[in-house]
Design a protein around this motif. Structure first.
Motif, PDB file in Angstrom:
ATOM      1  N   SER A  58       5.104 -11.678   9.487  1.00 51.27           N
ATOM      2  CA  SER A  58       3.862 -12.186   8.837  1.00 51.27           C
ATOM      3  C   SER A  58       4.535 -12.604   7.423  1.00 51.27           C
ATOM      4  O   SER A  58       5.539 -12.634   7.204  1.00 51.27           O
ATOM      5  CB  SER A  58       3.203 -10.827   8.816  1.00 51.27           C
ATOM      6  OG  SER A  58       2.030 -11.384   8.423  1.00 51.27           O
ATOM      7  N   ASP A  60       4.574 -11.683   3.342  1.00 50.86           N
ATOM      8  CA  ASP A  60       4.284 -10.448   2.501  1.00 50.86           C
ATOM      9  C   ASP A  60       3.076 -10.184   2.298  1.00 50.86           C
ATOM     10  O   ASP A  60       2.088 -10.827   2.033  1.00 50.86           O
ATOM     11  CB  ASP A  60       5.245 -10.915   1.077  1.00 50.86           C
ATOM     12  CG  ASP A  60       5.254  -9.711   0.023  1.00 50.86           C
ATOM     13  OD1 ASP A  60       4.216  -9.245  -0.524  1.00 50.86           O
ATOM     14  OD2 ASP A  60       6.288  -9.272  -0.005  1.00 50.86           O
ATOM     15  N   PRO A  61       2.704  -8.947   2.085  1.00 53.79           N
ATOM     16  CA  PRO A  61       1.417  -8.433   1.752  1.00 53.79           C
ATOM     17  C   PRO A  61       0.661  -9.114   0.701  1.00 53.79           C
ATOM     18  O   PRO A  61      -0.447  -9.272   0.574  1.00 53.79           O
ATOM     19  CB  PRO A  61       1.585  -6.878   1.793  1.00 53.79           C
ATOM     20  CG  PRO A  61       2.738  -6.533   2.653  1.00 53.79           C
ATOM     21  CD  PRO A  61       3.699  -7.569   2.327  1.00 53.79           C
ATOM     22  N   SER A  62       1.577  -9.354  -0.392  1.00 55.08           N
ATOM     23  CA  SER A  62       0.818 -10.125  -1.642  1.00 55.08           C
ATOM     24  C   SER A  62       0.468 -11.283  -1.106  1.00 55.08           C
ATOM     25  O   SER A  62      -0.376 -11.977  -1.895  1.00 55.08           O
ATOM     26  CB  SER A  62       2.179 -10.149  -2.589  1.00 55.08           C
ATOM     27  OG  SER A  62       2.629  -9.079  -2.930  1.00 55.08           O
ATOM     28  N   ASP A  66       0.694  -8.857   7.058  1.00 54.88           N
ATOM     29  CA  ASP A  66       0.890  -7.544   7.697  1.00 54.88           C
ATOM     30  C   ASP A  66       2.061  -6.954   7.114  1.00 54.88           C
ATOM     31  O   ASP A  66       3.090  -7.304   7.342  1.00 54.88           O
ATOM     32  CB  ASP A  66       0.825  -7.785   9.133  1.00 54.88           C
ATOM     33  CG  ASP A  66       0.806  -6.561   9.772  1.00 54.88           C
ATOM     34  OD1 ASP A  66       0.995  -5.450   9.329  1.00 54.88           O
ATOM     35  OD2 ASP A  66       0.352  -6.720  10.900  1.00 54.88           O
ATOM     36  N   ALA A  67       1.930  -5.774   6.362  1.00 52.01           N
ATOM     37  CA  ALA A  67       3.143  -5.081   5.815  1.00 52.01           C
ATOM     38  C   ALA A  67       3.712  -4.375   7.093  1.00 52.01           C
ATOM     39  O   ALA A  67       5.024  -3.870   6.788  1.00 52.01           O
ATOM     40  CB  ALA A  67       2.467  -3.846   4.865  1.00 52.01           C
ATOM     41  N   GLU A  68       3.316  -4.291   8.244  1.00 53.55           N
ATOM     42  CA  GLU A  68       4.122  -3.646   9.263  1.00 53.55           C
ATOM     43  C   GLU A  68       4.819  -4.710  10.138  1.00 53.55           C
ATOM     44  O   GLU A  68       5.631  -4.221  10.895  1.00 53.55           O
ATOM     45  CB  GLU A  68       2.974  -3.032  10.343  1.00 53.55           C
ATOM     46  CG  GLU A  68       2.300  -1.968   9.715  1.00 53.55           C
ATOM     47  CD  GLU A  68       1.333  -0.959  10.922  1.00 53.55           C
ATOM     48  OE1 GLU A  68       1.524  -1.491  11.722  1.00 53.55           O
ATOM     49  OE2 GLU A  68       0.687  -0.430  10.367  1.00 53.55           O
ATOM     50  N   TRP A  70       7.893  -8.157   9.859  1.00 58.67           N
ATOM     51  CA  TRP A  70       8.703  -8.600   8.731  1.00 58.67           C
ATOM     52  C   TRP A  70       8.437  -9.746   8.197  1.00 58.67           C
ATOM     53  O   TRP A  70       7.683 -10.556   8.774  1.00 58.67           O
ATOM     54  CB  TRP A  70      10.131  -8.774   9.668  1.00 58.67           C
ATOM     55  CG  TRP A  70      11.161  -7.731  10.077  1.00 58.67           C
ATOM     56  CD1 TRP A  70      10.798  -6.917  11.048  1.00 58.67           C
ATOM     57  CD2 TRP A  70      11.993  -6.784   9.533  1.00 58.67           C
ATOM     58  NE1 TRP A  70      11.501  -5.834  11.039  1.00 58.67           N
ATOM     59  CE2 TRP A  70      12.377  -5.734   9.934  1.00 58.67           C
ATOM     60  CE3 TRP A  70      12.750  -7.074   8.217  1.00 58.67           C
ATOM     61  CZ2 TRP A  70      13.372  -5.030   9.584  1.00 58.67           C
ATOM     62  CZ3 TRP A  70      13.492  -6.167   7.472  1.00 58.67           C
ATOM     63  CH2 TRP A  70      14.003  -5.174   8.341  1.00 58.67           C
ATOM     64  N   ASN A  71       8.697  -9.863   6.815  1.00 54.59           N
ATOM     65  CA  ASN A  71       8.524 -11.199   6.266  1.00 54.59           C
ATOM     66  C   ASN A  71       9.742 -12.141   5.932  1.00 54.59           C
ATOM     67  O   ASN A  71      10.700 -11.599   6.107  1.00 54.59           O
ATOM     68  CB  ASN A  71       7.623 -11.081   4.981  1.00 54.59           C
ATOM     69  CG  ASN A  71       8.391 -10.258   3.779  1.00 54.59           C
ATOM     70  OD1 ASN A  71       9.141 -10.606   3.372  1.00 54.59           O
ATOM     71  ND2 ASN A  71       7.763  -9.311   3.232  1.00 54.59           N
ATOM     72  N   GLU A  74      12.087 -10.680   3.481  1.00 55.18           N
ATOM     73  CA  GLU A  74      12.885  -9.362   3.942  1.00 55.18           C
ATOM     74  C   GLU A  74      14.050  -9.929   4.726  1.00 55.18           C
ATOM     75  O   GLU A  74      15.093  -9.294   4.762  1.00 55.18           O
ATOM     76  CB  GLU A  74      12.032  -8.477   4.689  1.00 55.18           C
ATOM     77  CG  GLU A  74      11.101  -7.614   3.791  1.00 55.18           C
ATOM     78  CD  GLU A  74      10.032  -6.894   4.441  1.00 55.18           C
ATOM     79  OE1 GLU A  74       9.599  -5.900   3.878  1.00 55.18           O
ATOM     80  OE2 GLU A  74       9.470  -7.512   5.525  1.00 55.18           O
TER      81      GLU A  74
END
Length: 174
Positions: A58, A60-62, A66-68, A70-71, A74
């Protein structure tokens, strides 16, 4: 695919080429596609032939991700850390340094521009390496420089990849 090639790449002869291919599939269509910025999910899957594991990705949450999952940021950081670790472990094995544990907590810095784009400006790898004997500690410390120079991923990015290693000796741990 591996082939011999006698061209030069940055002053070094090219002795082979490896190609990597995968599939990145967007799974975030919530019914109206990208009809507006908030209408679609950033979810996607990363797959490669022969790999039984799919990476759930997904943004980054920013960036409404979705924080769950991998972006990409990362995954870039993970690639640098993995590559350094694998290069280091190889050099340790052929150099007579017995590594019994290796844990890295890398830190990457990304700057965003006013135009919405951004780029990593640096990464610092912070591996904690445990060696079997005190006589191996100094050599283990110096191997990080060679591992950094040999890491395929670190050699491919346009920002500095620093390393701040710590070496421990297995017999001195309680």
């Amino acid at each position: 695919m591996y082939r011999t090639d006698h061209r030069r790449n940055g002053g070094s002869p090219v002795v082979g080429t490896h190609n990597y291919e995968l599939v990145v599939e967007w799974t975030g269509n919530r019914g109206t596609g990208t009809s507006n910025y908030r209408a679609y999910g950033r979810d996607h899957e990363v797959r490669a032939a022969g790999n039984t594991t799919t990476i759930a990705g997904s943004a980054d949450p920013s960036f409404r991700g979705d924080a769950e999952r991998w972006n990409p940021e990362e995954l870039l950081l993970a690639s640098l850390s993995q590559c350094h670790m694998l290069s280091f472990l190889h050099l340790a094995a052929v150099g007579g340094v017995v590594v019994t544990d290796y844990v890295d907590t890398p830190l990457g810095t990304m700057e965003l521009g006013r135009d919405g784009g951004g780029q990593f400006t640096e990464v610092t790898l912070r591996p904690v390496v445990t060696v079997a004997d005190v006589s191996m500690a100094e050599k283990a410390q110096t191997l990080h420089e060679s591992a950094n120079a040999q890491c395929f991923i670190a050699r491919s990015v346009n920002f500095p990849v620093h390393h701040s290693p710590e070496v421990r000796v297995a017999s001195s741990q309680a």
